[in-house]
Structure formats: structure tokens, C-alpha cells
Design an enzyme around this catalytic site. Sequence first.
Site, PDB file in Angstrom:
ATOM      1  CE1 TYR A 151       0.568   1.545   4.365  1.00 60.41           C
ATOM      2  CE2 TYR A 151       0.713  -0.843   4.531  1.00 60.41           C
ATOM      3  CZ  TYR A 151       0.948   0.416   5.055  1.00 60.41           C
ATOM      4  OH  TYR A 151       1.555   0.557   6.281  1.00 60.41           O
ATOM      5  CB  CYS A 152       1.254   4.266  -1.711  1.00 62.81           C
ATOM      6  SG  CYS A 152      -0.143   4.534  -2.823  1.00 62.81           S
ATOM      7  CG  PHE A 153      -1.487   8.923   1.955  1.00 64.04           C
ATOM      8  CD1 PHE A 153      -1.390   8.764   3.328  1.00 64.04           C
ATOM      9  CD2 PHE A 153      -2.390   9.856   1.461  1.00 64.04           C
ATOM     10  CE1 PHE A 153      -2.163   9.520   4.194  1.00 64.04           C
ATOM     11  CE2 PHE A 153      -3.160  10.620   2.316  1.00 64.04           C
ATOM     12  CZ  PHE A 153      -3.053  10.455   3.690  1.00 64.04           C
ATOM     13  CE1 TYR A 179      -1.548   4.704   8.257  1.00 66.54           C
ATOM     14  CE2 TYR A 179      -2.381   6.812   7.482  1.00 66.54           C
ATOM     15  CZ  TYR A 179      -1.972   5.997   8.515  1.00 66.54           C
ATOM     16  OH  TYR A 179      -2.008   6.471   9.796  1.00 66.54           O
TER      17      TYR A 179
END
Length: 372
Positions: free
Chosen positions: A98-100, A128
Site C-alpha cells: 500500500y501507499c497513502f 493507508y
Amino acid sequence: MPASDLKEIDDLRTLFLNDVPLLDVRAPVEFAEGAFPTAHNLPLIDDAERHQIGITYKEDGQDKAIELGEHLVSGELRQQRIAQWRQFLTRYPDAVLYCFRGGMRSQISQRWLLDSAGLACPRVRGGYKAMRRFLIDQLAVNSAACRPVVIGGRTGVGKTRLLADCRSQIDLEALANHRGSAFGNHPQPQPSQIDFENALSIALLKQVAAGNRPFLVEDESRNIGRRHIPGGFFERLQHAPLVLLEASDEERIAITLQEYVHDALAEFSALYGTDDGFAAWAGYLRDSMQRIRRRLGGDRHTQVNRMLDDAIARHAASGDVTGHADWIAFLLHEYYDGMYEYQLANKADRIVFRGDRRAVLDYLRSDHDIDV
């Protein structure tokens, strides 16, 4: 491969219930602000690169920012980061990344992994931000639904030890990495408030999902060190049945000696080495004593501080730890017990049982069906 062909998952409940390993490709500064217990930070771009790309995005737009990112993370550096991800996925083949927001950074990471390493790693839809929102919502829902039984008692009676012997429990002090007292600091720092909340939400999610049986939790003030218990859960604890664990003065001194002296010194020594660890541990004791100076009052603080200095000197010179019992006994009776009596008066109507360790364990098993 188009972005739409890169696999996404959105079953966040299963992800957290099963402790799925998480590959966090955000920058380290983002990870430090908040993450999840099973997350490992192997960023696509580091803090400096993120800063440069952010400036370019604001001044020149998305296309130029993407172009800069491809320039900054290219060649050998790009291969190094892919190699780190590949090693992680070899160790945790069921991991997700995952990223943001689940957008460009996670899609790029997926694509690089697939093209360069032949590994198809799913990403979390919404990243996130979606995961954090899910845990905040679940924390509120499960705080209202859960069935805690609170274990209280004077400092040194062994509440944390009793908690460890119960399979159905949530250890708030472990989640906050703090012993929950004036002498509660560990050599390693506490997690961020967000990390603490995330870990608590996951622990509650598991309790409720496993049948929502009663579980044990230690009586705490709102703050555990520098971390605070979220309002909804703290309010739930204030209305939960309270069981008081009792122990003799001798037992309390011995337990506190073990925690403040033997266990704490071992932690500092493991981190800093024998000599530096002892010095750091002695400093932690003196700093902790200084923090309660106002509450103790000048005369009592001077008296107990002298006991502490004498005990540390004797310990350093000969390894004799018996002197620590003097200042510990003084603190238990002159500091902790007074606060305990004051706080207990506000909780008297919640007390459902009191007794020694064996009696409390029998009561929890028989009257609350707690798995001990």
C-alpha cells in the site's frame, strides 16, 4: 499493463484479523507518523525524493513530478528497491502493499515487481488512508460492543503478570510500550499515538470477531506515558466490572524490584551494553524520581532520592541490589498508595471481587468465563 489490471483488495477486516504482512511503500516520514503492526517500510521514494517531487508537483504539475520521480529512482537505485521488495515477498508471499491512497506509488511498485521480478503483489484499495479510516470506525463500534473486565490493585501487586497468564486479554501497556507509572519508560520509545490506536483497534476487532467473550484489561489512567487511550474505549472501561488483585507488602516490593531493577536494567543493557546500559538505567531511575518531586514534596523527595543514590552506588560497587528495596518500599507507601486510595474511592461501586492471585484467577474463570 494498465493500472486497472493490477490486483486490488478491499477486505480490510480479513487483512487485519489474519495479520497479513504489509509492504508499506510510503516514505519513511509518513511511516513514522502512523502505520500498522504487521507493516514493513520499504519505500518507493525516500523523504528527500518525496520532498523534491512534492515541490515539482506544486510548481509544475503532475506530469513533471512523475518525470522527476522516474529520473530520481532509476537505474541501479530502482533495482535496489525492487530487490528489497522481492526479498520481502520471498519471506512473506501472502503480503499486500500500500501507499497513502492506493494510487500511483503502489501501482508503480506493483508494476515494477511484476515486470522485473515476475511477482504479482496485490495493493490495498484506498491505501493507508482507507485502512486508517476502517480502524477508526471499528474502534468506535467495538469499544461500544466489547466486554472488558478490568483488573486493578495497588502498584506492585502483579497486575501485568496476571494479565500475561490470561489468554483472553488486551495488554494496553504492551501496546503503548510503557509500564503505566512514573517509572514506566522503556529504553525504546513509545509508538506514535496513531500506531497505538491502530494496534488497539486491531486487538479489539479480534476480540469481538472471536465471539465477543469477556476479556481482561488492566486498570489504567487515561494516559499511558505519552499515549492516551481513545475516548470511546476509555469510557467503556470506566463502566466495566472491576476486580482488585491483592498482595502482601513483601510481594509488592519483590515484584516492583524485579520490574524497576532487574527487568529494566536488562533492557538498557541489551540496548547499550553492560556499562553504558547501567549508566542509562540509573539515569532513567533518577529522571523518573525527579518527575514526581512536586507530588512527593521537597522533604520526602530528598529522603527517597538519597535512598536511590545509595542503592545505585552499592549496586554499581558490588552488584548488591538489596538497597533498592528501601526506596521502592518508600515509594509504594508514600507515593503510590495515596494515589491509589484516592482513585479507588471513585470506583467503589464497580468492584465485583477482590483477592489474591489464585482467588482472582479462579473468579475470572468461573464468573466471567475468561480463558486463563
